[in-house]
Design a protein around this motif. Structure first.
Motif, short mmCIF file in Angstrom:
data_model
loop_
_atom_site.label_atom_id
_atom_site.label_comp_id
_atom_site.label_asym_id
_atom_site.label_seq_id
_atom_site.Cartn_x
_atom_site.Cartn_y
_atom_site.Cartn_z
N SER A 40 0.67 -0.96 0.09
CA SER A 40 -0.19 0.22 -0.45
C SER A 40 1.10 1.23 0.42
CB SER A 40 -0.61 0.27 1.21
OG SER A 40 -0.95 -1.35 1.66
N TYR A 44 1.39 4.03 -3.31
CA TYR A 44 1.42 5.51 -2.66
C TYR A 44 2.37 6.77 -3.02
CZ TYR A 44 0.86 9.70 -0.17
OH TYR A 44 1.45 11.53 0.24
N GLN A 48 2.76 9.12 -6.55
CA GLN A 48 3.29 10.19 -5.75
C GLN A 48 4.33 10.98 -6.47
OE1 GLN A 48 4.87 11.19 -1.87
NE2 GLN A 48 3.21 12.20 -0.79
N PHE A 95 1.03 9.30 6.76
CA PHE A 95 0.02 8.32 6.27
C PHE A 95 -0.87 8.65 7.31
CE2 PHE A 95 3.11 4.94 5.23
CZ PHE A 95 3.70 5.92 3.86
N LEU A 254 -4.18 3.56 1.96
CA LEU A 254 -3.71 4.24 1.17
C LEU A 254 -3.90 4.29 -0.21
CD1 LEU A 254 -0.19 3.62 3.02
CD2 LEU A 254 -1.13 6.08 2.21
N THR A 258 -5.06 6.12 -4.08
CA THR A 258 -4.01 5.78 -4.86
C THR A 258 -5.00 5.52 -5.77
OG1 THR A 258 -3.06 3.43 -4.21
CG2 THR A 258 -1.82 5.15 -3.90
#
Length: 494
Positions: A40, A44, A48, A95, A254, A258
């Motif tokens: 996860s 993420y 990014q 997070f 997460l 995403t």
């Protein structure tokens, strides 16, 4: 008069040379194998860096969260594994903030270390009395331990600055060397006991306290490598926290953030193909609807590739990807709803039993590593911990499933027992080599970091490193990979 041709050409040529090269288009699709914290977090971080247009497929046969699992007792959920997070876990802190989650309210409880016959160390409500007892039993060993752990953690925390500046490492050895030089490499090859005795910690303190902490965290002895030991001891002596509603909410949150496509299937292998001069990876999987496969520009494997944990195959790779030495430590978590047998611990009257957490020394006859009176993942303002004479929910950690006689030893009676058997952590004495991060051009392995140390934050750090490494390699930004003297570089960039 018209300027000479050279006078026109030179500025144009200079401008052309100064212009940045056209940025490479991001990968069209990336596969992530595993939807635990590593999977996860890396999904993420990859989004990014590469942007939201990249298709992210996450393969997970067993359910999001991996080892961050809960069990249900009386309609309440309890953490069965991955229960606490260190205060210095900056990625985990981020997070929680990004996802709008909250820290779980802390419910105080005292700890003790049990030898199988008596308590060798007992925590009290009085901080100064606790310090006095430590000094009385072990001299200044606890101060020497604290200084040793703080020195390791201070160097480890450099990773956050490096990652904030976009630096990545292509191997675990390079990552460790950038943080603590050869000393950190050596800490993966010598035991925590040897390292602590060297700095003046007594053998008695190692046998009583260090052994108890490592049995509780890794289910192993003081022969675990010094770096893994330091990370575990940092968690034991620092403040820890947990996520309200369960730590696994970080994973599901997460992946939702995403918009990753979670595919409920087990990956059985990866084969290499070539298309238009670039590598393509075919991921083979098995789900409820049968077998299938899909092609990707990039793959990150976040599940262990060691033979005892998977039967993963790699095809068409040269040289072959085959060697993942080492073994995993079996671990059993028993969540028991029942009445503690306080007499076994020397308290005939259960009302007088004062401890919420019991660690154990490395004694041959002891059949459990640790046990604690656990609180649900949702704690209301009115919640109070059960009194020792009441039926409570206890989590017992052991290396083998508890038989009826052992359960009877620990509990006067019980309503339910929920057992989870798992290959928890690497068996740290099984190998001295660290697994690779880069398996092929755009094929990465995240879980190898557990052979350095296994914690939620180590996995989050590894996820950020893999995402940065993948990004920098994709765009050929080699100045951001395996750089030396990074502390100096980071300071000059500020």
């Amino acid at each position: 008069m018209a300027p000479p041709p050279a006078a026109l050409l030179l500025p144009a040529l200079a401008a052309l040379l100064a212009a940045p090269a056209a940025a490479r288009a991001p990968p069209r699709s990336i596969a992530v194998v595993g939807a635990g914290l590593g999977g996860s977090a890396v999904a993420y971080f990859l989004q990014q860096h590469f942007g939201p247009q990249v298709q992210l497929d996450v393969y997970e046969p067993a359910g999001v969260g991996g080892r961050l699992a809960t069990v249900t007792v009386n309609k309440q959920q309890y953490e069965s594994r991955g229960a606490s997070i260190h205060a210095l876990s900056l990625h985990m802190q981020d997070f929680v903030k990004i996802l709008g989650l909250k820290h779980r309210r802390e419910v105080a409880g005292k700890s003790a270390i049990f030898s199988g016959e008596h308590f060798v160390l007992e925590e009290t409500d009085w901080y100064l009395l606790n310090l006095f007892r430590l000094w009385w039993h072990y001299g200044i060993s606890f101060l020497r331990l604290q200084m040793w752990v703080e020195e390791v953690m201070e160097k480890f925390m450099r990773i956050y600055k490096y990652q904030a500046h976009g630096y990545a490492f292509s191997s675990l050895e390079e990552l460790l060397r950038s943080l603590g030089g050869d000393a950190f490499i050596n800490m993966t090859q010598r035991s925590v006991a040897e390292s602590l005795l060297e700095v003046g910690v007594t053998q008695r303190f190692v046998d009583d306290v260090i052994a108890a902490v490592l049995r509780s965290s890794y289910g192993q002895s003081v022969l675990v490598p010094a770096f893994a030991g330091a990370m575990s001891l940092a968690g034991a002596q620092g403040s820890t926290w947990a996520v309200e509603g369960g730590n696994k909410l970080v994973c599901s949150g997460l992946l939702k953030l995403t918009k990753a496509n979670v595919i409920p299937a087990r990956v059985t292998g990866i084969s290499l193909h070539s298309s238009e001069g670039r590598s393509l990876y075919q991921v083979h999987y098995e789900g409820s609807e049968g077998q299938g496969s899909a092609f990707y520009d990039m793959v990150v494997v976040t599940t262990p590739l060691h033979p005892s944990r998977s039967n993963f195959t790699f095809e068409n790779f040269e040289p072959p990807i085959t060697d993942f030495p080492g073994a995993f430590q079996p671990s059993v978590t028993s969540v028991v709803h029942g009445y503690l047998n306080s007499s076994y611990f020397g308290f005939p009257d259960p009302k007088l039993f004062p401890f919420a957490s019991i660690l154990t020394t490395d004694t041959p006859d002891l059949f459990f590593n640790a046990m604690d009176n656990i609180c649900p993942v949702n704690i209301s303002a009115a919640f109070r911990r059960k009194q020792p004479q009441e039926a409570a929910v206890w989590r017992v950690l052991s290396q083998k499933p508890l038989d009826k006689q052992q359960l009877k030893t620990l509990f006067r009676s019980y309503y339910s027992v929920q057992v989870t058997e798992w290959q928890a952590y690497p068996r740290y004495d099984a190998t001295k080599s660290l697994p690779p991060i880069v398996l092929h051009e755009n094929l990465f392995y995240l879980s190898g970091v557990e052979w350095v140390a296994s914690s939620m934050e180590m996995i989050a750090v590894a996820a950020k490193n893999v995402a940065l490494l993948a990004y920098n390699r994709w765009h050929q930004d080699l100045d951001k990979i395996d750089q030396k003297d990074l502390m100096h570089k980071v300071k000059t960039e500020l």
